[in-house]
Structure formats: C-alpha cells, structure tokens
Design a protein around this motif. Structure first.
Motif, PDB file in Angstrom:
ATOM      1  N   THR A 205       0.815  -1.219   0.000  1.00  0.00           N
ATOM      2  CA  THR A 205       0.000   0.000   0.000  1.00  0.00           C
ATOM      3  C   THR A 205       0.850   1.271   0.000  1.00  0.00           C
ATOM      4  N   ASP A 206       2.161   1.116  -0.132  1.00  0.00           N
ATOM      5  CA  ASP A 206       3.032   2.284  -0.267  1.00  0.00           C
ATOM      6  C   ASP A 206       3.104   2.649  -1.747  1.00  0.00           C
ATOM      7  N   ASN A 207       2.313   3.638  -2.133  1.00  0.00           N
ATOM      8  CA  ASN A 207       2.181   4.020  -3.540  1.00  0.00           C
ATOM      9  C   ASN A 207       3.201   5.078  -3.962  1.00  0.00           C
ATOM     10  N   THR A 208       4.242   5.276  -3.164  1.00  0.00           N
ATOM     11  CA  THR A 208       5.167   6.380  -3.391  1.00  0.00           C
ATOM     12  C   THR A 208       5.881   6.282  -4.728  1.00  0.00           C
ATOM     13  N   ALA A 209       6.348   5.097  -5.109  1.00  0.00           N
ATOM     14  CA  ALA A 209       7.072   4.955  -6.372  1.00  0.00           C
ATOM     15  C   ALA A 209       6.178   5.308  -7.551  1.00  0.00           C
ATOM     16  N   MET A 210       4.931   4.856  -7.502  1.00  0.00           N
ATOM     17  CA  MET A 210       3.985   5.175  -8.561  1.00  0.00           C
ATOM     18  C   MET A 210       3.707   6.676  -8.616  1.00  0.00           C
ATOM     19  N   LEU A 211       3.451   7.286  -7.463  1.00  0.00           N
ATOM     20  CA  LEU A 211       3.158   8.721  -7.430  1.00  0.00           C
ATOM     21  C   LEU A 211       4.346   9.543  -7.923  1.00  0.00           C
ATOM     22  N   ASP A 212       5.550   9.123  -7.581  1.00  0.00           N
ATOM     23  CA  ASP A 212       6.742   9.816  -8.057  1.00  0.00           C
ATOM     24  C   ASP A 212       6.835   9.751  -9.579  1.00  0.00           C
ATOM     25  N   ALA A 213       6.550   8.577 -10.143  1.00  0.00           N
ATOM     26  CA  ALA A 213       6.604   8.429 -11.599  1.00  0.00           C
ATOM     27  C   ALA A 213       5.568   9.296 -12.293  1.00  0.00           C
ATOM     28  N   ILE A 214       4.358   9.331 -11.741  1.00  0.00           N
ATOM     29  CA  ILE A 214       3.306  10.170 -12.334  1.00  0.00           C
ATOM     30  C   ILE A 214       3.709  11.636 -12.282  1.00  0.00           C
ATOM     31  N   ALA A 215       4.240  12.070 -11.152  1.00  0.00           N
ATOM     32  CA  ALA A 215       4.634  13.472 -10.996  1.00  0.00           C
ATOM     33  C   ALA A 215       5.720  13.855 -11.987  1.00  0.00           C
TER      34      ALA A 215
ATOM     35  N   TYR B  90       1.226  10.123 -17.457  1.00  0.00           N
ATOM     36  CA  TYR B  90       0.793   8.921 -16.759  1.00  0.00           C
ATOM     37  C   TYR B  90      -0.296   9.223 -15.740  1.00  0.00           C
ATOM     38  N   LYS B  91      -1.195   8.254 -15.569  1.00  0.00           N
ATOM     39  CA  LYS B  91      -2.139   8.214 -14.455  1.00  0.00           C
ATOM     40  C   LYS B  91      -1.860   6.936 -13.667  1.00  0.00           C
ATOM     41  N   GLY B  92      -2.594   6.735 -12.550  1.00  0.00           N
ATOM     42  CA  GLY B  92      -2.251   5.619 -11.696  1.00  0.00           C
ATOM     43  C   GLY B  92      -3.435   4.871 -11.120  1.00  0.00           C
ATOM     44  N   VAL B  93      -3.150   3.637 -10.699  1.00  0.00           N
ATOM     45  CA  VAL B  93      -4.078   2.778  -9.972  1.00  0.00           C
ATOM     46  C   VAL B  93      -3.389   2.391  -8.673  1.00  0.00           C
ATOM     47  N   ALA B  94      -3.994   2.706  -7.544  1.00  0.00           N
ATOM     48  CA  ALA B  94      -3.376   2.512  -6.239  1.00  0.00           C
ATOM     49  C   ALA B  94      -3.847   1.226  -5.571  1.00  0.00           C
ATOM     50  N   ILE B  95      -3.069   0.759  -4.605  1.00  0.00           N
ATOM     51  CA  ILE B  95      -3.522  -0.241  -3.645  1.00  0.00           C
ATOM     52  C   ILE B  95      -3.631   0.452  -2.297  1.00  0.00           C
TER      53      ILE B  95
ATOM     54  N   ALA C 121      -8.085  12.460   3.595  1.00  0.00           N
ATOM     55  CA  ALA C 121      -6.893  13.203   3.200  1.00  0.00           C
ATOM     56  C   ALA C 121      -5.991  12.343   2.330  1.00  0.00           C
ATOM     57  N   GLY C 122      -5.848  11.075   2.685  1.00  0.00           N
ATOM     58  CA  GLY C 122      -5.021  10.174   1.893  1.00  0.00           C
ATOM     59  C   GLY C 122      -5.573   9.967   0.505  1.00  0.00           C
ATOM     60  N   LEU C 123      -6.885   9.807   0.400  1.00  0.00           N
ATOM     61  CA  LEU C 123      -7.512   9.654  -0.916  1.00  0.00           C
ATOM     62  C   LEU C 123      -7.359  10.925  -1.743  1.00  0.00           C
ATOM     63  N   SER C 124      -7.502  12.076  -1.094  1.00  0.00           N
ATOM     64  CA  SER C 124      -7.349  13.347  -1.811  1.00  0.00           C
ATOM     65  C   SER C 124      -5.927  13.511  -2.336  1.00  0.00           C
ATOM     66  N   THR C 125      -4.949  13.073  -1.543  1.00  0.00           N
ATOM     67  CA  THR C 125      -3.557  13.138  -1.991  1.00  0.00           C
ATOM     68  C   THR C 125      -3.348  12.252  -3.207  1.00  0.00           C
ATOM     69  N   LEU C 126      -3.899  11.055  -3.190  1.00  0.00           N
ATOM     70  CA  LEU C 126      -3.786  10.152  -4.339  1.00  0.00           C
ATOM     71  C   LEU C 126      -4.470  10.747  -5.564  1.00  0.00           C
ATOM     72  N   ASP C 127      -5.644  11.309  -5.364  1.00  0.00           N
ATOM     73  CA  ASP C 127      -6.387  11.902  -6.481  1.00  0.00           C
ATOM     74  C   ASP C 127      -5.601  13.052  -7.101  1.00  0.00           C
ATOM     75  N   ALA C 128      -5.058  13.918  -6.265  1.00  0.00           N
ATOM     76  CA  ALA C 128      -4.258  15.041  -6.773  1.00  0.00           C
ATOM     77  C   ALA C 128      -2.998  14.549  -7.459  1.00  0.00           C
ATOM     78  N   GLY C 129      -2.521  13.371  -7.059  1.00  0.00           N
ATOM     79  CA  GLY C 129      -1.319  12.803  -7.660  1.00  0.00           C
ATOM     80  C   GLY C 129      -1.564  12.041  -8.937  1.00  0.00           C
ATOM     81  N   GLY C 130      -2.813  12.004  -9.429  1.00  0.00           N
ATOM     82  CA  GLY C 130      -3.103  11.362 -10.701  1.00  0.00           C
ATOM     83  C   GLY C 130      -3.698   9.972 -10.607  1.00  0.00           C
ATOM     84  N   VAL C 131      -4.040   9.519  -9.410  1.00  0.00           N
ATOM     85  CA  VAL C 131      -4.657   8.203  -9.240  1.00  0.00           C
ATOM     86  C   VAL C 131      -6.143   8.295  -9.579  1.00  0.00           C
ATOM     87  N   ARG C 132      -6.625   7.282 -10.292  1.00  0.00           N
ATOM     88  CA  ARG C 132      -8.027   7.269 -10.704  1.00  0.00           C
ATOM     89  C   ARG C 132      -8.739   5.958 -10.368  1.00  0.00           C
TER      90      ARG C 132
END
Length: 293
Positions: free
Chosen positions: A80-90, A96-101, A109-120
């Motif tokens: 559930t550490d999505n940091t590598a994915m979020l870094d790549a999207i940024a 790129y967009k992303g799919v999180a675990i 707040a965590g969901l909002s951070t993922l959403d702002a980071g390109g997770v859909r």
C-alpha cells in the motif's frame, strides 16, 4: 505464498521495433514501476521480489514503442506504499495516471492526496499466488469511498474467481476493470465456463471493463502467444467501448516464456486489425476512463 527472496525474471532488454506505428495518444493501460529499492523499498510482506524497473525504464520503453500515455498500476510487491507510482506520475508531466492499492486505514486526506497525484482507481488482488482474496468487508468499504471520489476499481482475478464471484460482481456499483482477460487458460478453449461468464458480463453489465492484455498469462506459454487471440477478439467484439490494452511491463511472475514488448504490440495489431476499433482500445477508452485531457 511465493518466497519473497525468490526474484522474478527481468524483462526482455531488447524490445523489437513494432511492425506498425501506434496511433497518436495511444495509452499503455497496464504497466508498472518497481523501485529502485534503494529509494522505494519493497513491502516486507511481499510474495515476490522483482528486479528494479524504475520510471526511466518505463519512459524509455514507451518512447521506443510509441506510447504517449500510460496507466501505472500499483503492484503487490510495493503493497500500500504508492510512493514509487506517485513519483513516476509526478515526473511524467501528465503522461501517466495511476491505480493505487489501499487498505482500510486510508482516510479522506489520503484519498485526496492520491487523487491530486493522478490516481483514478484502486486495485484488489484475488489471485492465489499473491495471497488470495482480500477481506471483503474492507473491499466494500473501500469501494464506497471510491464511489465518492468518482474512481473505479481494478480486479486481478483467477479464472475460477469469475465463476465464484458472480454475486460480488453483480453488486459492484462503480466501474470495474478485470485484468488480463480474467486469466482464463487458452488451453481450455473459448467455451470454458469462466470465459463464457466473462463474455456475458461484458455484454450485459455497462460497468464492466476488461483488459485484453496478458496474452502471455492466458497462453499455454510460448511466443508469440497467438492462442490468446480468439479470447481478445471475442472480448473486443462484446464491448468495444469498454476494453483496454497494456504491455504489463516489466512482466512480474512470468514462469513461462518472457514476452518481448515489441512482439506484444504486434500481437495486439493481429487481434485488433480494424483501425477504428484500435483507436477505441488504445486512445478513446483509456482517455475516458482515466481522465486524460
């Protein structure tokens, strides 16, 4: 569960040049970034340890193959550490967009951070070699939150799960994407029960999507994986507006024949030769589902 110290094979380092050019704005709708472990450690409870396949490797492959967009799917080795994915999207500047675990502890707040980071979307693994089914109470709670975000859910299933989870699939009220053609087995033919049910699902449920990739997982296991073609063609015919395709680079947990990514693109052209359908598969459908603008 697989020994986490047992590493995966690396991807083919020499992709062939695809025989045909990709349409502009084509999207690799299923790919991964792994590590580098020195910066983005793998999950302690992982079921496998992949070779590092960082952002630079994925970007170079997409430049070579002709993909302008991609969807980076969080893999279980990072948990559930999505940091590598979020870094790549940024770093991709919108490419790129992303799919999180996520787990049950994710808050607004965590969901909002993922959403702002390109997770859909969020992904749930059901396959046995990755630990089997999730806690279904957590599954439904997360899906309630996904609905609030306007996201969808990605389901990584074994073929038999399609049979056993019919009631679950019928109750999902957000768009859901089934990975890798449901991991059906080509050797059992298109009349096997899991595939018949998958086709019916695609025809009858407007929330159901499917990725017609993972031919190397569906196939008996020898390149060029043409025995997966009838399955991909049938799914595209059943719901051309709800199909996606991706490379699955860097192909974790391949125990058969490691695919060549250029060869997989050529395979996609063989099972989807119609230009209009291919535009839906590679451009229009992922743009709509993943909010590419």
């Amino acid at each position: 569960m697989t020994d986490p110290l047992k590493g995966c094979l690396p991807p083919d380092p020499n992709p062939t040049n695809p025989l045909q050019a990709m349409p502009p704005l084509s999207c690799d709708a299923h790919c991964h970034v792994f590590g580098p472990a020195s910066r983005f450690p793998y999950a302690p409870d992982r079921s496998y340890t992949p070779p590092d396949a960082p952002y630079e490797h994925l970007e170079a492959l997409h430049d070579f193959l002709g993909f302008d967009r991609g969807v980076i799917v969080q893999a279980s080795c990072h948990g559930t550490d999505n940091t590598a994915m979020l870094d790549a999207i940024a770093r991709s500047n919108g490419r790129y967009k992303g799919v999180a675990i996520v787990d049950d502890g994710i808050d607004e707040a965590g969901l909002s951070t993922l959403d702002a980071g390109g997770v859909r979307a969020v992904r749930f693994n059901f396959v046995q070699h990755l630990g089997g089914r999730p806690d279904m109470k957590v599954f439904w709670r997360v899906l309630d939150r996904v609905a609030e975000m306007g996201w969808h859910v990605v389901l990584h299933l074994d073929a038999q799960d399609i049979v056993e989870l019919q009631d679950v699939l019928a109750k999902i009220r957000v768009p859901f994407v089934i990975d890798h053609m449901g991991r059906v087995q080509a050797a059992k033919g298109v009349d096997q029960e899991p595939f018949r049910l998958l086709l019916a699902l695609m025809r009858d449920n407007p929330l159901a999507w499917v990725k017609v990739c993972g031919a190397e997982r569906v196939s008996v296991g020898k390149k060029p994986f043409d025995d997966a073609i009838p399955f991909a063609q049938a799914l595209i015919e059943a719901a051309p507006e709800r199909v996606l395709w991706g490379t699955d680079f860097p192909h974790p947990n391949i125990s058969k024949d490691m695919p060549n990514d250029g060869g997989l693109v050529d395979l996609m052209f063989r099972f989807c030769p119609d230009e209009a359908l291919r535009h839906r598969l590679l451009v229009a459908n992922p743009a709509r589902l993943y909010d590419f603008t």
